[in-house]
Write a protein that holds these residues in place. Structure first.
Motif, PDB file in Angstrom:
ATOM      1  N   ALA A  77     -14.458  23.219-120.758  1.00  0.00           N
ATOM      2  CA  ALA A  77     -13.659  23.339-119.527  1.00  0.00           C
ATOM      3  C   ALA A  77     -13.247  21.967-119.014  1.00  0.00           C
ATOM      4  O   ALA A  77     -12.088  21.751-118.631  1.00  0.00           O
ATOM      5  CB  ALA A  77     -14.451  24.105-118.466  1.00  0.00           C
ATOM      6  N   LEU A  78     -14.176  21.014-119.019  1.00  0.00           N
ATOM      7  CA  LEU A  78     -13.864  19.664-118.539  1.00  0.00           C
ATOM      8  C   LEU A  78     -12.847  18.969-119.436  1.00  0.00           C
ATOM      9  O   LEU A  78     -11.942  18.294-118.949  1.00  0.00           O
ATOM     10  CB  LEU A  78     -15.145  18.830-118.436  1.00  0.00           C
ATOM     11  N   PRO A  83      -7.257  14.692-117.823  1.00  0.00           N
ATOM     12  CA  PRO A  83      -8.090  13.868-116.953  1.00  0.00           C
ATOM     13  C   PRO A  83      -8.226  14.412-115.531  1.00  0.00           C
ATOM     14  O   PRO A  83      -8.676  13.710-114.637  1.00  0.00           O
ATOM     15  CB  PRO A  83      -7.371  12.529-116.958  1.00  0.00           C
ATOM     16  N   GLY A  84      -7.866  15.659-115.329  1.00  0.00           N
ATOM     17  CA  GLY A  84      -7.946  16.252-113.997  1.00  0.00           C
ATOM     18  C   GLY A  84      -9.367  16.627-113.607  1.00  0.00           C
ATOM     19  O   GLY A  84     -10.297  16.590-114.414  1.00  0.00           O
ATOM     20  N   PHE A  85      -9.515  17.007-112.351  1.00  0.00           N
ATOM     21  CA  PHE A  85     -10.811  17.379-111.791  1.00  0.00           C
ATOM     22  C   PHE A  85     -11.010  18.885-111.817  1.00  0.00           C
ATOM     23  O   PHE A  85     -10.046  19.649-111.705  1.00  0.00           O
ATOM     24  CB  PHE A  85     -10.900  16.930-110.322  1.00  0.00           C
ATOM     25  N   ILE A 124     -18.713  11.725-117.810  1.00  0.00           N
ATOM     26  CA  ILE A 124     -18.414  12.702-116.759  1.00  0.00           C
ATOM     27  C   ILE A 124     -18.565  11.995-115.424  1.00  0.00           C
ATOM     28  O   ILE A 124     -19.630  11.466-115.105  1.00  0.00           O
ATOM     29  CB  ILE A 124     -19.363  13.917-116.822  1.00  0.00           C
ATOM     30  N   THR A 125     -17.481  11.973-114.663  1.00  0.00           N
ATOM     31  CA  THR A 125     -17.532  11.343-113.351  1.00  0.00           C
ATOM     32  C   THR A 125     -17.525  12.415-112.266  1.00  0.00           C
ATOM     33  O   THR A 125     -17.033  13.526-112.480  1.00  0.00           O
ATOM     34  CB  THR A 125     -16.344  10.383-113.127  1.00  0.00           C
ATOM     35  N   THR A 126     -18.093  12.049-111.131  1.00  0.00           N
ATOM     36  CA  THR A 126     -18.139  12.943-109.973  1.00  0.00           C
ATOM     37  C   THR A 126     -17.463  12.257-108.803  1.00  0.00           C
ATOM     38  O   THR A 126     -17.748  11.091-108.521  1.00  0.00           O
ATOM     39  CB  THR A 126     -19.600  13.257-109.573  1.00  0.00           C
ATOM     40  N   TYR A 132     -15.685  17.298-110.701  1.00  0.00           N
ATOM     41  CA  TYR A 132     -16.090  16.586-111.916  1.00  0.00           C
ATOM     42  C   TYR A 132     -14.882  16.418-112.824  1.00  0.00           C
ATOM     43  O   TYR A 132     -13.965  17.223-112.806  1.00  0.00           O
ATOM     44  CB  TYR A 132     -17.152  17.406-112.675  1.00  0.00           C
ATOM     45  N   ARG A 133     -14.945  15.350-113.637  1.00  0.00           N
ATOM     46  CA  ARG A 133     -13.880  15.161-114.604  1.00  0.00           C
ATOM     47  C   ARG A 133     -14.334  14.259-115.731  1.00  0.00           C
ATOM     48  O   ARG A 133     -15.304  13.520-115.605  1.00  0.00           O
ATOM     49  CB  ARG A 133     -12.625  14.615-113.973  1.00  0.00           C
ATOM     50  N   ILE A 134     -13.590  14.339-116.826  1.00  0.00           N
ATOM     51  CA  ILE A 134     -13.734  13.400-117.928  1.00  0.00           C
ATOM     52  C   ILE A 134     -12.417  12.649-117.998  1.00  0.00           C
ATOM     53  O   ILE A 134     -11.386  13.222-118.382  1.00  0.00           O
ATOM     54  CB  ILE A 134     -14.021  14.126-119.261  1.00  0.00           C
ATOM     55  N   PRO A 135     -12.417  11.378-117.593  1.00  0.00           N
ATOM     56  CA  PRO A 135     -11.176  10.612-117.659  1.00  0.00           C
ATOM     57  C   PRO A 135     -10.782  10.360-119.121  1.00  0.00           C
ATOM     58  O   PRO A 135     -11.570  10.603-120.028  1.00  0.00           O
ATOM     59  CB  PRO A 135     -11.500   9.311-116.927  1.00  0.00           C
TER      60      PRO A 135
END
Length: 139
Positions: A77-78, A83-85, A124-126, A132-135
């Motif tokens: 899903a991520l 690169p969206g949230f 994974i950034t918050t 959450y997202r994976i740039p």
């Protein structure tokens, strides 16, 4: 062969020729059968991660990852959103079923397990209040 029949047989758009029961019908069917729907990219990639949903495989910098079914679905899903949230609510809807408690910390716990399995540097950034997202590149 008539021009409009040849057009259909070669897979070109059928235009306005023909109706039911005429000799064009089988050619129409063959023309439509040759058209392929646009498919999603099979392998999802971002920030050194590769995920193949069909083969159910995931790699981090070429290293295989041993993920549970929920961790795999969460990573998928991520990556699809990258690169969206995605908010915790979005993830509950996409990864868990409709009976999931929206007030649970299930997403947070599963994100934590996934982060540990992915190793460093973190991908994974918050962002508080966003999700959450994976740039595209590691954080």
């Amino acid at each position: 062969m008539r021009h409009d029949l040849r057009v259909l047989d070669e897979g070109l758009p059928d235009g306005e020729a023909g109706g039911r029961g005429d000799p064009q019908q089988p050619l129409r069917v063959r023309s439509l059968a040759r058209r392929r729907p646009s498919a999603r990219a099979r392998t999802l990639r971002a920030a050194g991660l590769e995920l193949d949903p069909v083969r159910r495989s995931a790699l981090r910098d070429g290293r295989p990852l041993d993920l549970s079914a929920k961790e795999f679905a969460l990573l998928e899903a991520l990556l699809r959103a990258s690169p969206g949230f995605l908010s915790a609510e979005d993830l509950l809807e996409q990864v868990w079923d409709e009976n999931a408690d929206p007030f649970t910390n299930t997403v947070t716990v599963t994100i934590g397990r996934l982060r540990r399995k992915l190793g460093g540097p973190p991908v994974i950034t918050t962002t508080l209040g966003v999700g959450y997202r994976i740039p595209d590149a590691p954080a």
